[in-house]
Design a protein around this motif. Structure first.
Motif, PDB file in Angstrom:
ATOM      1  N   THR A  83      17.765   0.082  33.922  1.00  0.00           N
ATOM      2  CA  THR A  83      19.158  -0.333  34.041  1.00  0.00           C
ATOM      3  C   THR A  83      19.976   0.658  34.861  1.00  0.00           C
ATOM      4  N   ALA A  84      19.608   1.932  34.803  1.00  0.00           N
ATOM      5  CA  ALA A  84      20.343   2.930  35.581  1.00  0.00           C
ATOM      6  C   ALA A  84      19.547   4.220  35.652  1.00  0.00           C
ATOM      7  N   MET A  85      19.815   4.985  36.697  1.00  0.00           N
ATOM      8  CA  MET A  85      19.282   6.341  36.813  1.00  0.00           C
ATOM      9  C   MET A  85      20.436   7.255  37.154  1.00  0.00           C
ATOM     10  N   GLY A  86      20.335   8.486  36.702  1.00  0.00           N
ATOM     11  CA  GLY A  86      21.467   9.357  36.957  1.00  0.00           C
ATOM     12  C   GLY A  86      21.186  10.808  36.679  1.00  0.00           C
ATOM     13  N   TRP A  87      22.267  11.564  36.660  1.00  0.00           N
ATOM     14  CA  TRP A  87      22.203  13.011  36.440  1.00  0.00           C
ATOM     15  C   TRP A  87      23.260  13.444  35.435  1.00  0.00           C
ATOM     16  N   TYR A  88      22.851  14.362  34.595  1.00  0.00           N
ATOM     17  CA  TYR A  88      23.743  15.039  33.667  1.00  0.00           C
ATOM     18  C   TYR A  88      23.597  16.538  33.908  1.00  0.00           C
ATOM     19  N   ARG A  89      24.493  17.314  33.361  1.00  0.00           N
ATOM     20  CA  ARG A  89      24.379  18.764  33.468  1.00  0.00           C
ATOM     21  C   ARG A  89      24.892  19.437  32.205  1.00  0.00           C
ATOM     22  N   GLN A  90      24.396  20.655  31.998  1.00  0.00           N
ATOM     23  CA  GLN A  90      24.794  21.412  30.819  1.00  0.00           C
ATOM     24  C   GLN A  90      24.948  22.871  31.193  1.00  0.00           C
ATOM     25  N   ALA A  91      26.146  23.372  31.049  1.00  0.00           N
ATOM     26  CA  ALA A  91      26.423  24.784  31.288  1.00  0.00           C
ATOM     27  C   ALA A  91      26.238  25.552  29.977  1.00  0.00           C
ATOM     28  N   PRO A  92      26.008  26.860  30.051  1.00  0.00           N
ATOM     29  CA  PRO A  92      25.828  27.651  28.827  1.00  0.00           C
ATOM     30  C   PRO A  92      27.009  27.503  27.879  1.00  0.00           C
ATOM     31  N   GLY A  93      26.692  27.228  26.622  1.00  0.00           N
ATOM     32  CA  GLY A  93      27.733  27.092  25.615  1.00  0.00           C
ATOM     33  C   GLY A  93      28.494  25.797  25.660  1.00  0.00           C
ATOM     34  N   GLU A  94      28.095  24.896  26.547  1.00  0.00           N
ATOM     35  CA  GLU A  94      28.794  23.625  26.684  1.00  0.00           C
ATOM     36  C   GLU A  94      27.869  22.469  26.307  1.00  0.00           C
ATOM     37  N   GLN A  95      28.481  21.326  26.051  1.00  0.00           N
ATOM     38  CA  GLN A  95      27.695  20.126  25.789  1.00  0.00           C
ATOM     39  C   GLN A  95      27.211  19.529  27.109  1.00  0.00           C
ATOM     40  N   ARG A  96      26.134  18.800  27.026  1.00  0.00           N
ATOM     41  CA  ARG A  96      25.636  18.105  28.208  1.00  0.00           C
ATOM     42  C   ARG A  96      26.680  17.080  28.634  1.00  0.00           C
ATOM     43  N   GLU A  97      26.945  17.021  29.929  1.00  0.00           N
ATOM     44  CA  GLU A  97      27.977  16.111  30.415  1.00  0.00           C
ATOM     45  C   GLU A  97      27.450  15.221  31.528  1.00  0.00           C
ATOM     46  N   PHE A  98      28.030  14.067  31.610  1.00  0.00           N
ATOM     47  CA  PHE A  98      27.688  13.084  32.640  1.00  0.00           C
ATOM     48  C   PHE A  98      28.131  13.588  34.011  1.00  0.00           C
ATOM     49  N   VAL A  99      27.277  13.393  34.994  1.00  0.00           N
ATOM     50  CA  VAL A  99      27.622  13.726  36.378  1.00  0.00           C
ATOM     51  C   VAL A  99      27.748  12.456  37.204  1.00  0.00           C
ATOM     52  N   THR A 100      26.686  11.645  37.210  1.00  0.00           N
ATOM     53  CA  THR A 100      26.693  10.438  38.024  1.00  0.00           C
ATOM     54  C   THR A 100      25.544   9.536  37.611  1.00  0.00           C
ATOM     55  N   HIS A 101      25.682   8.247  37.861  1.00  0.00           N
ATOM     56  CA  HIS A 101      24.543   7.357  37.723  1.00  0.00           C
ATOM     57  C   HIS A 101      24.626   6.234  38.747  1.00  0.00           C
ATOM     58  N   GLU A 110      31.897  26.535  39.044  1.00  0.00           N
ATOM     59  CA  GLU A 110      31.895  25.729  37.821  1.00  0.00           C
ATOM     60  C   GLU A 110      30.868  24.611  37.843  1.00  0.00           C
ATOM     61  N   ASP A 111      30.199  24.419  38.968  1.00  0.00           N
ATOM     62  CA  ASP A 111      29.091  23.463  39.024  1.00  0.00           C
ATOM     63  C   ASP A 111      27.789  24.076  38.501  1.00  0.00           C
ATOM     64  N   SER A 112      27.793  25.362  38.241  1.00  0.00           N
ATOM     65  CA  SER A 112      26.595  26.030  37.739  1.00  0.00           C
ATOM     66  C   SER A 112      26.207  25.455  36.388  1.00  0.00           C
ATOM     67  N   ALA A 113      24.958  25.041  36.271  1.00  0.00           N
ATOM     68  CA  ALA A 113      24.485  24.401  35.046  1.00  0.00           C
ATOM     69  C   ALA A 113      23.010  24.071  35.204  1.00  0.00           C
ATOM     70  N   VAL A 114      22.421  23.631  34.116  1.00  0.00           N
ATOM     71  CA  VAL A 114      21.107  23.004  34.192  1.00  0.00           C
ATOM     72  C   VAL A 114      21.349  21.513  34.422  1.00  0.00           C
ATOM     73  N   TYR A 115      20.729  20.984  35.447  1.00  0.00           N
ATOM     74  CA  TYR A 115      20.899  19.581  35.802  1.00  0.00           C
ATOM     75  C   TYR A 115      19.701  18.774  35.320  1.00  0.00           C
ATOM     76  N   TYR A 116      19.999  17.674  34.640  1.00  0.00           N
ATOM     77  CA  TYR A 116      18.960  16.834  34.058  1.00  0.00           C
ATOM     78  C   TYR A 116      18.970  15.450  34.687  1.00  0.00           C
ATOM     79  N   CYS A 117      17.801  14.996  35.048  1.00  0.00           N
ATOM     80  CA  CYS A 117      17.630  13.627  35.510  1.00  0.00           C
ATOM     81  C   CYS A 117      17.545  12.701  34.298  1.00  0.00           C
ATOM     82  N   ASN A 118      18.059  11.512  34.446  1.00  0.00           N
ATOM     83  CA  ASN A 118      18.176  10.571  33.329  1.00  0.00           C
ATOM     84  C   ASN A 118      17.815   9.177  33.817  1.00  0.00           C
TER      85      ASN A 118
END
Length: 113
Positions: A32-50, A86-94
């Protein structure tokens, strides 16, 4: 078994660009969709794009990031321009199907000021 493997991230200076890719392997139906999320230290994982029938972006990356998909290569890309510290984070494919959500292991992106 479905696997999502992100390309290696890296260290880039503020204002620079980086492209991430995510290779999808395995038998998948009803994507249904593919996208990217990211998570910075001490922060929750957040939506980037799909990307599905259309594309959606978080306000924080709109105009700077572009998602694209190559179905022939089973790959989704994230082009990141005008990077900020502020874009520094671990980026996750979804990847989302009708049945479940799949995640990659993540790749580190660090933007120096």
């Amino acid at each position: 078994q479905v696997q999502l493997v992100e390309s290696e991230g890296g260290l880039v200076q503020a204002g620079g660009s980086l492209r991430l890719s995510c290779l999808v392997s395995g038998s998948i139906s009803s994507i249904t969709a593919m996208g990217w999320y990211r998570q910075a230290p001490g922060e929750q994982r957040e939506f980037v794009t799909h990307i599905s029938s259309s594309t959606t972006y978080a306000d924080s990356v709109k105009g700077r990031f572009t998602i694209s998909r190559d179905n022939a290569k089973n790959t989704v890309y994230l082009q990141m321009n005008s990077l900020k510290p502020e874009d520094s984070a671990v980026y996750y494919c979804n990847l989302r199907t009708l049945e479940r959500v799949y995640w990659g292991r993540g790749t580190q992106v660090t933007v120096s000021s």
